[in-house]
Every structure is written in C-alpha cells, then in structure tokens.
Design an enzyme around this catalytic site. Structure first.
Site, PDB file in Angstrom:
ATOM      1  N   GLY A 164       0.795  -1.226   0.000  1.00  0.00           N
ATOM      2  CA  GLY A 164       0.000   0.000   0.000  1.00  0.00           C
ATOM      3  C   GLY A 164       0.823   1.270   0.000  1.00  0.00           C
ATOM      4  N   SER A 165       0.381   2.206   0.853  1.00  0.00           N
ATOM      5  CA  SER A 165       0.906   3.567   0.798  1.00  0.00           C
ATOM      6  C   SER A 165       2.408   3.667   1.017  1.00  0.00           C
ATOM      7  CB  SER A 165       0.191   4.412   1.845  1.00  0.00           C
ATOM      8  OG  SER A 165      -1.191   4.312   1.665  1.00  0.00           O
ATOM      9  N   THR A 166       3.030   2.633   1.586  1.00  0.00           N
ATOM     10  CA  THR A 166       4.480   2.720   1.784  1.00  0.00           C
ATOM     11  C   THR A 166       5.203   2.803   0.443  1.00  0.00           C
ATOM     12  OG1 THR A 166       4.463   0.325   1.945  1.00  0.00           O
ATOM     13  CG2 THR A 166       4.600   1.541   3.998  1.00  0.00           C
TER      14      THR A 166
END
Lengths: 575, 169
Positions: free
Chosen positions: A287-289
């Site tokens: 995800g956002s990482t």
C-alpha cells in the site's frame, strides 16, 4: 733322545696351544656371528615394525584436547559474540533391558517401584505408562533430556538397566528469539529453515566448526523488536506481525522477527505451523508505503521538479475504475501534502506522469521483480507483472497496489531511498567494515536528500507522528492495504505497515514493522490503519534500540525542513 | 682372563646396569608425566563442558525474553531520553555554573595517583616453575581500561595485563 724327548715333550703342548687358539677363534667367530645375527634380527624387527606401521596400522587418530573440545556442530553467535545456537553436552535416559546380561529380569526391583522412584525425580511422567514400559522389557528412551543433577539421582536408584548416555544436543539459549533467523536442527543432524540450513556444511566441516559463525543480528535489538512487536500485536489482536531492522549502509540485518514464532529447542506441530517467515517469504501489497518510492522515482526522473506544484485531488476515473482517497483532502494537494495525507489520487497522477516504464524500472532496480536477497532458504517471489504496464496498473502501483512484495523488499528499498540512493542486498552474515556489497545506484544523491526531508515531514506532521520518538529524528511512511482475497479486496482485513528510518539527518537504520490483520480495538482507538497500530510500535522500539545501535537521542539536531515547511499547513494526517 | 679384564668387564656390566636403571626410571617418569598430562587434559575437557553447561544455563535464564518480562514486572526500566546523554566535554561543561564575581579562588589540589598507598599487586607465580610469570605481562605500558557496556563474551573479562597495569599506575 734328548731331542726326541724334547720333541715329544714340546709337540703336544704346542698342538694344544694351536688347538686352544683355534677354538677361541671359533668361539669369537661364533659370538661375532651371533651378535651380527642379533643385530640383523633387531634391524629386521625394526623394519617389520616400520612396514607394519606404514602399511597395516591406520594412521594414529589424533587424540588431543582440541579434538575433544571441537563441537560436533559449530556455534552460531550474534554480531557481538553472544551464543545463539550451540552444541550442548546433554544426557538422555535410555532403558537397556539387557544391561544385566544374565538373561534374567531386566530390573532388580519390581517395575512399579522403579517407576515410582523415577516419578519422584520427574514428577511429570505418567506412572502407569512408565511401569508398563519397564515391564515390557523393550529398549527405548524414557526421557530425551536430563539435567546433570537428575542424572545423579537416576544413578542413585541403582538400576543398571537405566542408562544415562551422554548426547550432544543443539541448544538455543535465547529460546524463541530469532527462531526464523536461526531455524533448527532436525533429528538427522542437518539444519532446517534458517541459517542452520544455509550454513549446514560450514557448521559441520571439521576444519571450520571450531570457530563460531557470527550473524549480523544483535540479540538485544532482536529482543527489543520481538518484545515490542509481540505487545503491539497483542494490543490490536493481529493475526501476525513482522519486523526488520536493517543497516542502510551495509545491508546487514540487525533484527528480523516474524510472529507468532516457534521454539527451535522443541519442534512440535504447533511450531511447524509458525515456521513460514512473514518477512522474507510472504508477499503483501504494502500500500501507501510505496508512495515515497513513486515520488522518489518521479523526482529522480525530473518529472517532479517543483514540490509546491498542486495536483487535483478529485477522484480519478480510469478504465471504469475509480481511484479515490479515504476522505476528502481538499481540492488540490502538493507533493509533501500528498505524502503527509497519503493521497492515492495524487500518487496515481504522479505515477501516470512518470510512466509505467520508468516506474517499473525504478522498482526493478530496487529488486522488486525478484526474490529478496538474503541467506535464508525461504524467500518469496513477488507478484510482479512484466512491463509494459497498462496505464491503470502504473497508477495503482503508484500507491502500492498491484505489486506484492515481502517486507524485506520494502526495507532494502527504503534503505536505498535514504542512504544516498544505493541499493544493496540484505545479509544475515556479519559484514566487516569495508567489505560491504558494492550495490547499485537507483536514486541520485539529491533525490535521496529530498526524500529524507519528505519522510521526516510525514513523521512530524503526518501519519507517522506516533513514531516521532523525541531526539531520534524518525522519518517514515505508513501504509494500510486491504488484504487481497480471491474475489477482490477484503474491506475488513488490512495489512498495516510502517516503513521508517532513523536518524533522518544521517540515516543509519531502516525499521519496517508490519501487522497482519490488526483489529479495530480500544487500544488503537477503534482504528485499523497503520498510524494507530504499527506506528506506535516503532515509536516505542526506536528509543530502545537506538542507543544499542550507536544512535543517541539528541534534541538539538534534526534534518532541515525549513524549505518544505511552508508547503504544508499544520499537517494533521490520516491514512 | 686376567684380574684386570674381569674387573673391567664387571665395570662395564655395572655401567650397563646403571644406564638401564636410569633409563627405566626416566621411562617411568615420562610415562607418569604423560598420564598426568592426559589426566589434566581430561579434567580440562570436563571443566570446559561444565563451563559450557553453566554458561548455557546462565544464557537461558537471562535470555532477552526473560529479561524483558522481569523488566515489565519488577524493574520498569525505560529507554533513556535525550536529556540523559552527554555527548562531549562541552555539553558536560554546560552543567557547571560560572563563578560569581568575588567568589574565592578555587582551591587547587595536588593530584594523587591511584593506588599509591596500596600494596603492590602480588606477582603471579607460575605453578610449574615456581617463578614469577613474564614481567612484561605484569607491567605493561600503562593504559586506561575501557569498561564497555557492550556485551561480548571476551569483554566481560577485563584483560589481566590491563587490569594489573592500572593497579600499578
């Protein structure tokens, strides 16, 4: 007559004289002969002995102390020499019914009495079963491991049939700690799962096994990581947790934990279940990482030159698919705000501008198209689609969906992000200073400097605030991705990740913490996202491990954020 | 056979017998020493085993998990904060207060070397020869001992020479 008389008187004595001399000469010769024969015999014996030694007798086995002290399997230590796995002289309790050797009953006393005496020493054994076993008269183990004091007590029973043979055992003094790193030794004497398997031939080699093998991990850091991960995992009732602490400059893994763990001292069915390694073997959409990686690739390629440029934050409709944010983040966002508020829409736009080719090349340079580099045998293959990517895939990869990698991939990528742009393979073997892998350049030095500022801003103003341990200059990015299931995404099950580095002004270590399926409970303020469960773990972990790793907290030092500060308001992040 | 040669022969025999006895004595002595060496080696091996047993027991009882649980229940130590570290002399000097105007001059004291009035450290005597062991080992060039907080198996023991060196200083 006289002459005759003289002759007659003289001749016999002379003859006798000659005779004596002759005899003495003979004796002397005989003695000489005997002596020579004696010497010849001795020489022959010596020769035969030499021939015997050389031909028949095997080379004398070296019976020295060094030989006796050489462990049957080499020791594994951590980077400071603390033993993690060692050969350990142990005793077993073996029942030998033929010990008395007279064909009579194997025991002097009745089996029930002997069993009762054994029960007095080992209260946990089953009295009836042991009695039956002793009465059956078949050889076998009564108990695999005894303490020396127990051996003395068993011998005091006075039954010859109860033997206590010495056995070499593999002992892991730290118990469950670093179990996935170490693995275990199976009953065939060969290592399984972890470094025991990778180093198997080295640990068994008689020439090398006397010297312990130092791993890169630090047992204190490993202990702190597992402790914090376990309490964080319990607090939010997660199914599992993974964590890794990586040296950004050498690629050495300081700690690597996958929970729930197993006890290498005692392998059972329960332990077998937990043997897969979430850090290196299981792939997740993180995800956002991934957003900082997208932004870094865009800055590096010259696609993003002005961090203040504002992008529209209205939901995107691409190929019948809508990319939206979890909540309304306002009409427009600039790049720092995108990362601080974790906007999918703007990340997708940046990825779109960058193009699938350049994004996929950057990610491939970070090693995300192949198995992670580490010595462990269990390494998961990422879910990676061969480029060229369609537009939608490029956009979803931009915010971390559509590519599934292991947490270790993410840790090495973040190390490259903050160490000046050099990607290096991770290693579990201690690296001598100066012997680091050469690595390959993925990002420019200037890109890395920018990313350090941006990551620090997320921890100061954004979703990573709970990790901002005072004095440690932590920076990092959260990610909460819904778990992919057979028919799409499960909206009630997430993987919460926090990828961070510290100290941001001169990054030394990357810390990645991942929670598998954390629940929304009171401890996380009824939230499921990383900011409420994974981030606080890092916030508690870094103050514990920082001083051990030579990073001292300092309130007077930080990375300079003054040029980016005006681009964001007061922050206030969500995920 | 003359008296002289008989005497000479007896002399040779006596010398031979003496040599044989000496050789036997030496032989037995060598064997005795050798078996003593073997016994000592066995003892060393047994002690090493015992040491490993105790060491492993210690490591197991003081495992990280155990220490963490003790800390949770009993000690409650927390990670040190930035205020607890002093990085350099300048930071240390920050804790001092400047001398007020008119304050008396600080009293200067002569420095006293440590261990000046202490008795000299007993010399280590070799158990085999009865002589003191290497002087250089006992009197090295004086140097400071760094008592690192890092846990290393070797570092737990302060090097003998260094420790004595400090006492002598």
């Amino acid at each position: 007559m006289n002459a005759l008389t003289f002759d007659a008187g003289f001749a016999p004595s002379r003859i006798r004289l000659v005779d004596i001399r002759h005899r003495q000469l003979l004796i002397a010769q005989l003695r000489m002969l005997l002596l020579a024969a004696g010497f010849a015999f001795i020489a022959l014996v010596a020769l035969v002995r030499i021939a015997w030694l050389g031909v028949v007798q095997p080379a004398p086995t070296e019976h020295s102390m060094a030989q006796a002290l050489l462990p049957p399997r080499g020791e594994i230590t951590d980077r400071n020499g603390v033993p993690l796995a060692r050969a350990f002289p142990a005793y077993a309790l073996w029942y030998n019914p033929n010990a008395l050797g007279d064909g009579g009953p194997p025991l002097v006393n009745p089996p029930a009495l002997v069993a009762a005496r054994l029960k007095a020493i080992f209260p946990d054994i089953d009295l009836a079963a042991t009695t039956r076993f002793l009465a059956a008269g078949k050889p076998g183990y009564i108990r695999r491991r005894l303490l020396p004091a127990e051996v003395n007590q068993v011998n005091a029973i006075g039954e010859l049939a109860l033997e206590t043979p010495g056995e070499r055992d593999r002992q892991y003094p730290q118990g469950k700690l670093a179990a996935h790193v170490l693995g275990y030794v199976a009953s065939d004497g060969h290592g399984r799962v972890g470094m025991e398997s990778f180093l198997d031939s080295r640990l068994l080699d008689p020439a090398q096994r006397g010297k312990p093998v130092p791993l890169s991990i630090d047992v204190r850091v490993q202990g702190a990581l597992e402790d914090e991960l376990a309490s964080g995992m319990r607090a939010v009732n997660a199914a599992g947790a993974a964590g890794i602490v990586l040296d950004v400059d050498s690629g050495e893994v300081m700690a690597l934990a996958s929970l729930p763990s197993f006890d290498p001292n005692k392998i059972d069915a329960e332990g077998q279940k937990h043997m897969f390694n979430r850090v290196t073997n299981e792939v997740y959409e993180l995800g956002s990482t991934f957003k900082p990686l997208t932004v870094a690739a865009a800055i590096d390629a010259g696609v993003v030159t002005d961090l203040g440029k504002r992008y529209s934050a209205a939901p995107l409709h691409i190929d019948g698919f809508t990319i939206h944010d979890d909540e309304n983040l306002g009409p427009t966002l600039n790049v720092p705000e995108t990362l601080i508020h974790s906007s999918n829409i703007v990340s997708a736009q940046i990825a779109d501008q960058l193009g699938g080719d350049r994004l996929s090349r950057a990610l491939a340079d970070l090693g995300m198209n192949e198995r992670p580099y580490i010595e462990l045998p269990a390494r998961g293959f990422p879910i990676w689609h061969k480029p060229p990517w369609p537009r939608l895939r490029t956009m979803t990869v931009g915010f971390g969906h559509g590519v599934a990698v292991t947490p270790l991939h993410l840790a090495t990528a973040y190390a490259a992000l903050v160490n000046g742009g050099i990607w290096r393979p991770a290693t579990l073997l201690k690296v001598k200073p100066g012997d680091e892998a050469r690595g390959r350049r993925v990002f420019k030095e200037s890109t890395s400097a920018r990313m350090k500022q941006l990551l620090r801003m997320i921890a100061v103003y954004g979703t990573g605030r709970k990790a901002n341990a005072p004095g440690f200059r932590v920076g990092g990015k959260t990610g909460s991705a819904e778990k992919a299931t057979a028919g799409g995404y499960n909206h009630h099950s997430v993987v919460a990740t926090f990828a961070s580095a510290f100290p941001m002004d001169d990054p030394r270590y990357v810390v990645v913490v991942m929670l598998d399926d954390p629940k929304a409970v009171a401890a996380s303020s009824y939230q499921r996202t990383a900011a409420w469960n994974a981030v606080p773990i890092v916030g508690r972990l870094i103050p514990r491990i920082g001083p051990m790793l030579g990073v001292l907290p300092d309130n007077n030092r930080d990375i300079d954020l003054s040029d980016l500060k005006p681009l964001v308001g007061d922050g206030g992040g969500n995920e | 056979m003359t008296q002289q040669s008989r005497l000479r022969r007896m002399g040779w025999i006596a010398v031979l017998a003496l040599c044989t006895v000496c050789y036997l004595g030496l032989h037995l002595k060598v064997h005795a020493v050798r078996s003593e060496v073997v016994r000592s080696e066995r003892q060393i091996i047994a002690l090493e085993d015992e040491k490993m047993l105790l060491e492993t027991e210690f490591e197991t009882r003081a495992s990280q998990e155990q220490l963490a649980s003790w800390n949770r229940v009993e000690f409650g130590y927390t990670a040190p904060t930035a205020g607890q570290f002093v990085e350099n002399e300048r930071q240390l000097a920050k804790f001092g207060t400047p001398r007020a105007a008119g304050a008396p001059e600080p009293i200067r004291v002569a420095s006293l070397a440590t261990g000046e009035d202490a008795p000299p450290f007993p010399k280590f005597v070799s158990p085999l020869t009865g002589k003191p062991v290497d002087e250089k080992l006992l009197d090295p060039a004086p140097r400071r001992v760094n008592l690192d907080a890092t846990y290393e198996r070797a570092a737990l023991r302060i090097p003998l020479a260094a420790a004595i060196g400090d006492v002598h200083e």
